[in-house]
Design a protein around this motif. Structure first.
Motif, PDB file in Angstrom:
ATOM      1  N   ASP A  46       0.828  -1.216   0.000  1.00  0.00           N
ATOM      2  CA  ASP A  46       0.000   0.000   0.000  1.00  0.00           C
ATOM      3  C   ASP A  46       0.859   1.261   0.000  1.00  0.00           C
ATOM      4  N   PHE A  47       2.136   1.135   0.416  1.00  0.00           N
ATOM      5  CA  PHE A  47       3.076   2.239   0.276  1.00  0.00           C
ATOM      6  C   PHE A  47       3.193   2.668  -1.184  1.00  0.00           C
ATOM      7  N   MET A  48       3.278   1.687  -2.079  1.00  0.00           N
ATOM      8  CA  MET A  48       3.394   2.010  -3.496  1.00  0.00           C
ATOM      9  C   MET A  48       2.133   2.707  -4.002  1.00  0.00           C
ATOM     10  N   SER A  49       0.981   2.359  -3.452  1.00  0.00           N
ATOM     11  CA  SER A  49      -0.262   3.009  -3.868  1.00  0.00           C
ATOM     12  C   SER A  49      -0.322   4.454  -3.383  1.00  0.00           C
ATOM     13  N   LEU A  50       0.172   4.700  -2.171  1.00  0.00           N
ATOM     14  CA  LEU A  50       0.273   6.083  -1.695  1.00  0.00           C
ATOM     15  C   LEU A  50       1.174   6.907  -2.616  1.00  0.00           C
ATOM     16  N   LEU A  51       2.305   6.328  -2.977  1.00  0.00           N
ATOM     17  CA  LEU A  51       3.248   7.030  -3.844  1.00  0.00           C
ATOM     18  C   LEU A  51       2.638   7.321  -5.214  1.00  0.00           C
ATOM     19  N   LYS A  52       1.964   6.340  -5.788  1.00  0.00           N
ATOM     20  CA  LYS A  52       1.374   6.552  -7.111  1.00  0.00           C
ATOM     21  C   LYS A  52       0.215   7.537  -7.053  1.00  0.00           C
ATOM     22  N   ALA A  53      -0.483   7.603  -5.928  1.00  0.00           N
ATOM     23  CA  ALA A  53      -1.531   8.615  -5.765  1.00  0.00           C
ATOM     24  C   ALA A  53      -0.921  10.009  -5.776  1.00  0.00           C
ATOM     25  N   LEU A  54       0.232  10.155  -5.134  1.00  0.00           N
ATOM     26  CA  LEU A  54       0.926  11.444  -5.154  1.00  0.00           C
ATOM     27  C   LEU A  54       1.391  11.786  -6.557  1.00  0.00           C
ATOM     28  N   GLN A  55       1.913  10.812  -7.261  1.00  0.00           N
ATOM     29  CA  GLN A  55       2.343  11.071  -8.634  1.00  0.00           C
ATOM     30  C   GLN A  55       1.152  11.463  -9.515  1.00  0.00           C
ATOM     31  N   GLU A 159      -2.837  15.337   2.717  1.00  0.00           N
ATOM     32  CA  GLU A 159      -3.023  14.267   3.704  1.00  0.00           C
ATOM     33  C   GLU A 159      -2.351  12.982   3.240  1.00  0.00           C
ATOM     34  N   ILE A 160      -2.449  12.670   1.948  1.00  0.00           N
ATOM     35  CA  ILE A 160      -1.729  11.511   1.407  1.00  0.00           C
ATOM     36  C   ILE A 160      -0.237  11.694   1.643  1.00  0.00           C
ATOM     37  N   ALA A 161       0.242  12.904   1.369  1.00  0.00           N
ATOM     38  CA  ALA A 161       1.661  13.205   1.562  1.00  0.00           C
ATOM     39  C   ALA A 161       2.063  13.085   3.026  1.00  0.00           C
ATOM     40  N   SER A 162       1.162  13.398   3.940  1.00  0.00           N
ATOM     41  CA  SER A 162       1.469  13.303   5.365  1.00  0.00           C
ATOM     42  C   SER A 162       1.662  11.851   5.789  1.00  0.00           C
ATOM     43  N   ILE A 163       0.781  10.962   5.345  1.00  0.00           N
ATOM     44  CA  ILE A 163       0.971   9.533   5.636  1.00  0.00           C
ATOM     45  C   ILE A 163       2.297   9.073   5.059  1.00  0.00           C
ATOM     46  N   PHE A 164       2.534   9.443   3.807  1.00  0.00           N
ATOM     47  CA  PHE A 164       3.732   9.022   3.101  1.00  0.00           C
ATOM     48  C   PHE A 164       4.991   9.533   3.799  1.00  0.00           C
ATOM     49  N   THR A 165       4.947  10.769   4.261  1.00  0.00           N
ATOM     50  CA  THR A 165       6.129  11.399   4.846  1.00  0.00           C
ATOM     51  C   THR A 165       6.352  10.980   6.291  1.00  0.00           C
ATOM     52  N   PHE A 166       5.362  11.247   7.147  1.00  0.00           N
ATOM     53  CA  PHE A 166       5.549  11.013   8.582  1.00  0.00           C
ATOM     54  C   PHE A 166       5.296   9.558   8.971  1.00  0.00           C
TER      55      PHE A 166
END
Length: 257
Positions: A46-55, A159-166
């Protein structure tokens, strides 16, 4: 105190709870390790899905192409995608970090059936929620993944970026360092593929992706106090979900003793 530092201060007790979690010292045998891997692979995916959502949100992935958003965030997210989706394995062969993790699981004979079933169901048209409901996975795994996808679905990129970052990039180097230390302690014969994956994440996230992700948060939130507060709340929840996942894995390991 700047706003990034304020969030880091607010989440520090949760970070410490994760870094000092008893799960690391409980992984004493290969079967123990495999229980961890079989749960944690869902977080890797699901990390990869967070990243692709940001992209998707921060760059143009449509045709015809047009410039989209801030060039700074475009570059940041594309560089992170490059490192996560097309890194290299120990032999220099291109592979995503998800695929590296699957290779590590194969090396220890961990069971990949559940994660493979998840992706098969999604490929057949099921939503993530529907697919998870059909799998015999721990409730904490289901909650962890669903929180990520609920955040993706709400459409707030910061918010997506916050999960991804922190919840990931800023946490993983220290968290994986604790795991690597215990692997070296309990397994005299080094687990090359898994340790390579962990060391690679530690290297990239600490030196490159973590600082990039922090800059991305700043670019997305600017001086918007509401966005910063939403990032703080989401970061706290992300770490709480990770603690619940770690607790669940520790319980599963103990139940097999």
């Amino acid at each position: 105190m700047n706003l990034i530092a304020q969030i880091k201060t607010d989440i520090e007790p949760l970070r410490q709870a994760l870094l000092n979690h008893p799960i690391y010292s409980q992984i004493k045998t290969v079967p123990d390790l495999n229980i961890f891997l079989e749960h944690h692979i869902f977080a890797v995916w699901d990390f990869m899905s967070l990243l692709k959502a940001l992209q998707r949100d921060l760059t143009c992935v449509e045709v015809p192409w047009v410039p989209k958003g801030n060039p700074v965030t475009r570059r940041l997210v594309n560089e992170i995608v490059m490192g996560e989706e097309t890194d290299v394995d120990a032999n220099g062969k291109p592979a995503s970090h998800y695929e590296l993790y699957l290779e590590a699981m194969a090396a220890t004979q961990a069971n990949t059936e559940k994660i493979n079933q998840l992706l098969s169901l999604i490929s057949s048209g099921s939503s993530v929620k529907e697919a998870l409901a059909q799998l015999p996975v721990a409730e904490a795994v289901r909650d962890f993944v669903q929180f990520s996808f609920d955040t993706i679905a709400n459409g707030k990129t910061h918010e997506i970026a916050s999960i991804f970052t922190f919840g990931r990039e800023d946490l993983i180097p220290d968290m994986f360092s604790a795991l690597v230390q215990d692997l070296h302690q309990h397994f005299p014969k080094k687990l090359e593929k898994l340790v390579y994956y962990l060391d690679r994440h530690i290297e990239l996230d600490a030196d490159e992706h973590g600082p990039m992700a922090m800059l991305m948060i700043s670019e997305l939130c600017q001086a918007d106090e509401t966005k910063w507060e939403e990032c703080r709340v989401v970061a706290i929840t992300a770490l709480q979900k990770r603690i619940a996942l770690w607790d669940s894995i520790a319980t599963s390991i103990q139940a097999k003793k």
